[in-house]
Every structure is written in structure tokens, then in C-alpha cells.
Design a protein around this motif. Structure first.
Motif, short mmCIF file in Angstrom:
data_model
loop_
_atom_site.label_atom_id
_atom_site.label_comp_id
_atom_site.label_asym_id
_atom_site.label_seq_id
_atom_site.Cartn_x
_atom_site.Cartn_y
_atom_site.Cartn_z
N GLU A 36 0.61 -0.93 0.11
CA GLU A 36 0.26 -0.21 -0.24
C GLU A 36 0.56 1.23 0.12
N ILE A 37 2.08 1.23 0.72
CA ILE A 37 2.90 2.33 1.03
C ILE A 37 3.79 3.01 -0.42
N ALA A 38 3.91 1.34 -1.28
CA ALA A 38 4.26 2.06 -2.60
C ALA A 38 3.38 1.56 -3.88
N GLY A 39 2.47 1.58 -3.68
CA GLY A 39 0.96 1.40 -4.77
C GLY A 39 1.49 0.62 -5.76
N ARG A 40 2.06 -0.03 -5.24
CA ARG A 40 2.65 -2.18 -5.76
C ARG A 40 2.92 -2.85 -5.11
N SER A 41 3.11 -4.32 -5.24
CA SER A 41 3.87 -4.93 -4.63
C SER A 41 4.89 -4.79 -4.71
#
Length: 331
Positions: A36-41
Motif C-alpha cells: 500500500e505504501i508503494a502502490g505496488r507489490s
């Protein structure tokens, strides 16, 4: 035309064979909160769980095991901010090679104690007043030691690159890897290994904002040197200039270098502990600190958590102390 690189993928694969059964194949961990922090896996390669607590063991062992019988008998010497010291000490102990390490006077005592417990002889120097490389060269000449640098060595870079090999075997769909940059050996080994497997992967270096010598060198188009020893909690990354051999690789293969504040580093240490149950030292958490707000390629991203050599009191003091309003605004 690009200059020839001082490290080939074949060197990394050779190191991987030497390290088989000796180094730890460290885990690749994930957590929805980091996604969620990175907006990707996000997949984290946890080198904090490597022998001696950092990726440095890979390169140190690869370099020591490659020595001639005469070189082993004479012993080795290297300069270190702590993790390379412990790594060389263990490699020497496993292979019966005498080890001397030159360390700054102000590194965490736990790193000194770790190297001493593994049988290394310690020589200290004052970071701001003395030239550590000159001390290493003098001792090597006087005593016949072989110099094994922490980054500026083909064998050390090759060993460091094995972490990226493992990561891409564990998570082959990565589109980018974030990697800490100090002397540059880990970033260089990572870039060579990763781009051999996937030429399109983006390898992005991460430095403390106060220790941005590689970023400054990239901006200048040549090796640059900071005016003073950087002041950052990431004690393993307080370099004033990149090591020359890694620089030749990183200037050609890195997608770029970004910087993070000390406040962001502390935040990332908290993420590693809270979400992955991993203790990361400040230098080891630098790449993780870049996750928030970084413009990354679409797709899963790998993060190398490079070390966990931090004592309990320092870890608690850093992670348990809430940031000030000003610090929070900068994070």
C-alpha cells in the motif's frame, strides 16, 4: 560506446557456486502494508538475516576463498565501517586466514565486538583526521597482508551480486530493485546480476540525503567528493566518494540514485520491524525508506534490506522516539 565493465555476470555465478552451502539463502518477504505504501507489490530481500548480519559476508567470503595458499597464510586486511569487518572476520575464521580490519573510532561498539569475537585484529582511525586507506596500505606493506576492500574489488562485488540472483529466483517478475549505495559494491553487483537476468529491469540506488556522493557523481558525470564526512545515522554509508570500480558499473547500469532523510530511514526501520518482524540497521533500511512517493515502473519492486547490525539500545532509541513536527513534515 559504453566502457567495458569491471564485473561480468559470470563472476557473480562463480561467486554463487563458492557460496553454496556457506552463505544463507535469505528470505524474500512481503506485507500488504508495504504494498500500500508503494502502490505496488513489494518483495524485500532480507540480508539482515545473512551471516554476520549483512550482505557483506557474501563478498568477503568470495574474496578470501579465492586467495592463493600463500595469500591466505600471510593474512588479509580491509577498511570497514563495521559490517565488512565482521564479514572478513568470519570468512577468515572459516578458512583459517588471519584478518586485520581498520575501523573508524566512532562506529557502533557492537560491530567492533562482533569482529573481535570472530578473531579479527582491530586497528582504529579517526574518521575526520586520518586517511584510512593510507593506514591499510602501510600495514599491508609492513606485514605482507593482502588488501580486501569493502567495495572496490571484483570478487567482493561479485559476492554481493549473489543476493540479487537469489532475489530474482525467488521473485522473477520484478520490474525494479531498490538497493542501498555506500561504496557502491552492492549496487554494482546487483545491477550486473539483475540486468543479466532481465535487461529491462530498473536498478535504483538509494543514499542518505547527507551522504549523496554517488548522486553527486552522476550529476557531475564523473567521480565527485563530498567536502566532509557526512553526518547521517546510516553509519555504514558515510562515504565521501564512490569506490572507483563500482562507480564504473553504477554510472552505466543504474537507472538513477535517489536520496532519503534520516527521518525516512527511521520510519523504514519501523516498517521492517512492524510488518516483516525484521530488525534493520539504519544503513540496511535506506532502500526501504525510498518506497513512499518514489516514481517507480509499473509492476512488483524488490527492496534489499542490506543489514541488521544495530544494538538493542540504539534500535529502541531510534524507532521508539516519535519524530518532531518538523521532521514529520520532511518525511
Amino acid at each position: 560506446m559504453s566502457a567495458a565493465l569491471p564485473l561480468a555476470a559470470a563472476d557473480v555465478y562463480d561467486a554463487q557456486r563458492r557460496l553454496r552451502g556457506v552463505s544463507v539463502s535469505t528470505p524474500a518477504l512481503s506485507h500488504p502494508a508495504l504494498d500500500e505504501i508503494a502502490g505496488r507489490s513489494v518483495i524485500c530481500k532480507v540480508e539482515a538475516l545473512q551471516r554476520t548480519g549483512s550482505f557483506k559476508f557474501r563478498g568477503a567470503y568470495n574474496a578470501v576463498v579465492a586467495l592463493s595458499p600463500g595469500g591466505r597464510q600471510r593474512g588479509v586486511i580491509g577498511a570497514s565501517s563495521g559490517n565488512h569487518a565482521q564479514a572478513l572476520a568470519l570468512a577468515g575464521r572459516l578458512l583459517g586466514v588471519p584478518v586485520t580490519v581498520v575501523v573508524p573510532h566512532d562506529i557502533p561498539q557492537g560491530k567492533v565486538d562482533g569482529a573481535l569475537a570472530l578473531g579479527a585484529d582491530i586497528v582504529t582511525h579517526h574518521r575526520q583526521r586520518e586517511d584510512r586507506d593510507a593506514i591499510v596500505e602501510r600495514l599491508a606493506a609492513d606485514r605482507g597482508f593482502t588488501v580486501l576492500p569493502s567495495a572496490n574489488s571484483q570478487a567482493v562485488m561479485a559476492g554481493a551480486g549473489t543476493a540479487a540472483l537469489e532475489l530474482l529466483w525467488q521473485a522473477p517478475v520484478l520490474t525494479a530493485i531498490l538497493v542501498p549505495v555506500g561504496g557502491g559494491g552492492l549496487a554494482a553487483g546487483t545491477a550486473v546480476a539483475a540486468k543479466h537476468i532481465n535487461p529491462n529491469i530498473k536498478v535504483i540506488g538509494v543514499e542518505p540525503q547527507a551522504a549523496d556522493d554517488t548522486a553527486a557523481s552522476l550529476r557531475a558525470g564523473q567521480l565527485a567528493e563530498l567536502a566532509a564526512v557526512p553526518d547521517t545515522i546510516a553509519d555504514g554509508l558515510r562515504h565521501t566518494s564512490p569506490a572507483p570500480l563500482p562507480w564504473e558499473i553504477n554510472r552505466q547500469l543504474l537507472h538513477g540514485v535517489v536520496t532519503v532523510t534520516d527521518t525516512q530511514i527511521v520510519q523504514a526501520m519501523g516498517w521492517a520491524f512492524k510488518y516483516l518482524k525484521v530488525v534493520a540497521e539504519p544503513s540496511g533500511a535506506v532502500a526501504l525508506a525510498a518506497l513512499a512517493g518514489l516514481d517507480l515502473p509499473a509492476g512488483p519492486v524488490g527492496v534489499i534490506i542490506s543489514g541488521g547490525s544495530v544494538d538493542l539500545d540504539a534500535f529502541h532509541r531510534l524507532v521508539a522516539t516519535p519524530p518532531t513536527a518538523k521532521e514529520a513534515a520532511l518525511a
